[in-house]
Design a protein around this motif. Sequence first.
Motif, PDB file in Angstrom:
ATOM      1  N   LYS A 134      67.444  95.639  51.845  1.00 46.18           N
ATOM      2  CA  LYS A 134      66.718  96.829  52.581  1.00 46.18           C
ATOM      3  C   LYS A 134      66.919  96.752  53.922  1.00 46.18           C
ATOM      4  N   SER A 135      67.618  97.849  54.643  1.00 47.73           N
ATOM      5  CA  SER A 135      67.996  98.037  56.218  1.00 47.73           C
ATOM      6  C   SER A 135      67.496  98.972  56.618  1.00 47.73           C
TER       7      SER A 135
ATOM      8  N   LEU B 276      61.705 100.283  60.252  1.00 48.26           N
ATOM      9  CA  LEU B 276      61.414  99.713  58.758  1.00 48.26           C
ATOM     10  C   LEU B 276      59.181  99.592  59.214  1.00 48.26           C
TER      11      LEU B 276
ATOM     12  N   LEU C 172      64.732  87.920  56.117  1.00 47.03           N
ATOM     13  CA  LEU C 172      64.092  89.245  56.549  1.00 47.03           C
ATOM     14  C   LEU C 172      63.693  89.256  58.436  1.00 47.03           C
TER      15      LEU C 172
ATOM     16  N   TYR D 271      72.535 100.752  51.476  1.00 44.90           N
ATOM     17  CA  TYR D 271      71.201 100.193  52.159  1.00 44.90           C
ATOM     18  C   TYR D 271      72.217 100.006  53.236  1.00 44.90           C
TER      19      TYR D 271
ATOM     20  N   ALA E  18      71.904 100.514  57.982  1.00 42.03           N
ATOM     21  CA  ALA E  18      70.867 100.712  58.291  1.00 42.03           C
ATOM     22  C   ALA E  18      71.457 102.151  59.280  1.00 42.03           C
TER      23      ALA E  18
ATOM     24  N   THR F 168      68.227  96.117  64.191  1.00 43.19           N
ATOM     25  CA  THR F 168      67.976  96.559  62.507  1.00 43.19           C
ATOM     26  C   THR F 168      66.944  95.876  62.362  1.00 43.19           C
ATOM     27  N   ASP F 169      65.942  96.579  61.270  1.00 41.75           N
ATOM     28  CA  ASP F 169      65.148  95.573  60.532  1.00 41.75           C
ATOM     29  C   ASP F 169      65.520  96.015  59.110  1.00 41.75           C
ATOM     30  N   GLY F 170      64.980  94.241  59.021  1.00 47.45           N
ATOM     31  CA  GLY F 170      65.277  94.858  57.061  1.00 47.45           C
ATOM     32  C   GLY F 170      65.493  93.298  56.559  1.00 47.45           C
TER      33      GLY F 170
ATOM     34  N   CYS G 198      66.204  90.449  52.584  1.00 50.23           N
ATOM     35  CA  CYS G 198      67.088  90.252  51.278  1.00 50.23           C
ATOM     36  C   CYS G 198      66.651  89.076  50.846  1.00 50.23           C
TER      37      CYS G 198
ATOM     38  N   GLY H  39      74.444  97.853  60.549  1.00 50.53           N
ATOM     39  CA  GLY H  39      73.214  96.732  60.541  1.00 50.53           C
ATOM     40  C   GLY H  39      73.134  95.523  60.256  1.00 50.53           C
TER      41      GLY H  39
ATOM     42  N   PRO I  55      70.242  92.883  60.555  1.00 51.29           N
ATOM     43  CA  PRO I  55      68.462  92.120  60.702  1.00 51.29           C
ATOM     44  C   PRO I  55      69.125  90.470  60.487  1.00 51.29           C
TER      45      PRO I  55
END
Lengths: 410, 381, 153, 147
Positions: free
Chosen positions: B13-14, B18, B107, B175, B177, B207-209, B211, B328, B330
């Motif tokens: 998620k990115s 967030l 993350l 997926y 950002a 970026t926030d994210g 995996c 993106g 993160p």
Amino acid sequence: MRNVAIVGIGYTPVFVSKRRDVCIPEMISEAVENAFKNSGLTPADIDAVVFGNMHTFEGLNLPHLWSADFIASLGKPVMRIATGGTTGMSAFHAAYYHIASGLHDVVMVVTYEKHSEGDAQVGLMGIITPEIMAMLAAGIDVTGQKGMGAIGGGSAGGISYQATSYLHHSGAGIEHIDAIAAMERRNASKNPYAHLKDPEATAEKIAQTPLISWPIRFGHVCPTTDGATVCILASEEKAAKIADKAAWVWAVANCASDATTGNLIEGIITDPGEQMPATIAAKKAYERAGIQDPRKEIDYVEIYNGFAHQTLMFLERIGMCEVGEAHKLLEKGELEMSGSLPVNASGGVVSTNAIGTSALNRVTECALQLMGQAGEHQVEKEVHKALAHGWGGLMQYVTITILADKPKKL
Amino acid sequence: MDKKVAIVGFRMKSAPDLVTTRERLTFELTRGLFDDLGIEREDVDTTIFCTNDFLDGRTISNCFLEGPAGCYMRDESKVEMDALNGLMYACMRILSGQYRTAMVVSLALTGYQVSPYLHIEYQLSPIYDRQMRLLNELSAAALQARSYLTRYGYSEELLDAVAVQALSNAAANPYQARRIPGVSKEKVASSSPYYEPLKELHCYPPTDGGCVLLLASAERAKELTDKPVWVLGMGQSIETFYLGERDLFRSPSTVKAAKRAYELAGIKDPKAEVDLAEVSALFAHQEPLLAEALGLLEEGAAESSYQSGDTAVSGKMPINPSGGALGGHPVSATGLIRAAEAVRQLRGEAGENQVGKAEVAVVHGQDGPCAQQNAVVVLGV
Amino acid sequence: MSVQEETFLTPVVPLDFTYNYYIGQYLTRYFKGFKEKKILGSRCPGCSKVAVPPRKYCGVCNKVMEEMVELPQEGTLENFTVGHVTMEKGGRLSPAEKPYVLGLIKLDDKASLLLHKVEGVDPSQVKAGMKVKAVWKDQVEGDYWDLDHFEPA
Amino acid sequence: MEETRQVQGTWDLSTFKFRIEGEGIKNMLKEMKEAKLLGNRCHKCGTVYLPANFYCRKCHIAIHEPAEISDHGEVMSYTIGYADVRGNPLDEPRVSLMVKLDGSDTWIMGAGEDMKPEDVHIGMRVKIKWADQRVGNLQDMESFIPE
């Protein structure tokens, strides 16, 4: 699975409170140089490097990058491991898996801490600072003056709760914490790489140091140290070629509890005296090493003891003796270098704490005992199997390494 | 490595910001992964965290994540680097025979909470670079970009071409950002100048994210998935810290890492045998630079490769069909996200960005100023 | 797991941790050189490369670079960038008041490139290959900024 | 070797914007005005968290069921403070308790009052002394006193 051996160890020439003469990579390079001297290996022999320290303590992100030119690593894989107080042993475990996986043959572990350049207290506080600030906003008084603010009631923090819990469940008294602290400071005086040394230390002397927070006194607490430790590991085939003497890894294991999950109040510390991860990790390590009865089969133990009571407490948690037995063994002198269950002949973490190295030094000290190279602090009994214990994270993470003087039968 | 370890599942998620916490994101990704695979936390033998203390603003930043990741009272460790290194460690643990499954969790919340540039700032020498304050992540990258363009006589338009390709791919990837619809060369060229020749859209966005990814031994993989993606090879290498001693236009550590990874994977001619690459290029110039170091593009031919569409999704050597890190970054999770994107391709699940033939993919992750340290993993079906 | 912003606590942490770094033996020598307006480097006994500023190890040869050598004050601008932004501590970007030049300068064929400010030239006129020379502060104290910048020679 | 000079660096947490979990504590604070303690319970294993947690660490599932918790409990551990956080001696020793409240599986810490340091022991029964004027903040719980 492949057998893995320790074939070289290097320390900085001293472990002291301030190395004002060198910058961080210069200090680390001293231990690397000594590891090459000790092992007879050269940089060309090293396939990969694993690097560890507590980087917020020195305000350096991924310090292996800055140190790369000083640790014989250029052109090689370098992996950075960071698990708090256990970092040194977690890095050792990573090096073990580099080799056990079959991907590499000779791997060097580099660990250091230069506490004098940072502030370990604030560094440690950095674990939970946002939570503490949120609690302040919610009305907590962290100075412990009143109300729900008693986060340990002093600078020893949650550790005091752990020590109280240990004393209660074991039947030991504060005098036993004094006595084990004294034993370790005496042991440290025989170890050239120890920091706080006192050949004349006695329980009575330790008991004269002021109480911080019952039952923890100043005399029970580890120092902050500058130093670096390097350890070289090799596969069985390589070890046979490059080392006359080696210490063999029989098992590595770890276990994590939980620091917090939004449970702010309880999250400050976890399982203060229970330390279930130690019991679980030790059990796994015994299974992996094929050890049925650790008390009979393990000859020497190095415990990660940032605070003196932990030597006794963790001996019980890892099944080296019954609950309530450790302080009795101490009274009988069995934990001394001359005893039947010698512990921390090195002086332990309570005598020397360059955090990144502290858990690795537990392993290297076991290795020196197994190879008969511990010099003045070599224990009297023969050592065939030894156990190294590491403790860290937010008081909730334990690593265990079991070493022997022979390779394991695979 | 002969199909001994497989990737059996992932979640990622990115976003620019967030609205979540590290704990909640960790729980959401790991619970989702377990549900995807029909497993529970007890089925994960070991967990490797890759988070960064400086970006998280905490010492030992993973020790609040063990509960949310499901490894309460279980086995874990932490690789404090780009998470592709965590994936490599997880592979080693499985290859040793000690573990059957290993999860990698990574993350960073660098979009809203903290500047991602802090990551490199604290990597610089505190006794020189941080005192002089001339070097930072962007000025270093700009020097690298200039060195690369000058060496091969490329025009600055190459940077725009790389960025447009990456950002167009990112726009089509749910997926990612940073998704800019209809991104054009003009838009990239007119974005704010940072350090010449780099402009805002040549650089990754904050970026926030996160995996998470589960690896399994061959035997266990068969029980967990019908679509295993195999780890065929991996390698990693580091070069000197000192920018003034590096030929910034090339990446010898990537060359070394790739050589090792290709050897293990049995790849002799990467240009012919590799179908796509997911490269952690944080700046536009790094994508061709790293693709050359990975042996996927001819040295000096970047401008024509990007102009002719060779590197596009439909091209003969698609580079970053996901959009890459320009879509993106993160920090720490980026290399693992590249791996997850490669898995989507190799499983034929990449939707609009799906490349034609996807059997072997190269994944790259980096650490350090100007990619001082590089990790390469070869995946295949 | 989408949740409202109000769900979270957003503490302000008014703490700036301080570190005090010892600069070590080699950077100390560099600054001693500055006191005499000299630019010193350390030479590798293996590859004879000279590191500026000096440091203990040559990572390529894994050798200690004990020997100090003095470098010329004039060199070539090998590579440069023009900054349009500044980065504050903590990584915050803001537009620069005016564009400025950072250059990698070669003082000797064997020496590593030195990153420094290049002044006295219009940023749009800067070219790689330019000859530049060191400009010192009038009063040198053996400190980082004694060597203030480089300018066209 | 000769001593070398020092230069400074900082790690500025003041520039960070932290978001941390707060639902559980916010709900708990709200109820504290009524001198009540509100946590939550895992519907699968029954573990009770105070403050409420958004997931169960044992079952690794999201949890939502509220659970009211007693303000009486048992001392799990304690410490007697003799020095403040900077190591300076205190005027008089200070009792701090770690208490597992009845009906909860987690514990909270707080000051112990109306008890002599030498009388404090593990297993001791205590209760929360609530403030007369409660405002929905942690200071509403003044201390633990003997049951």
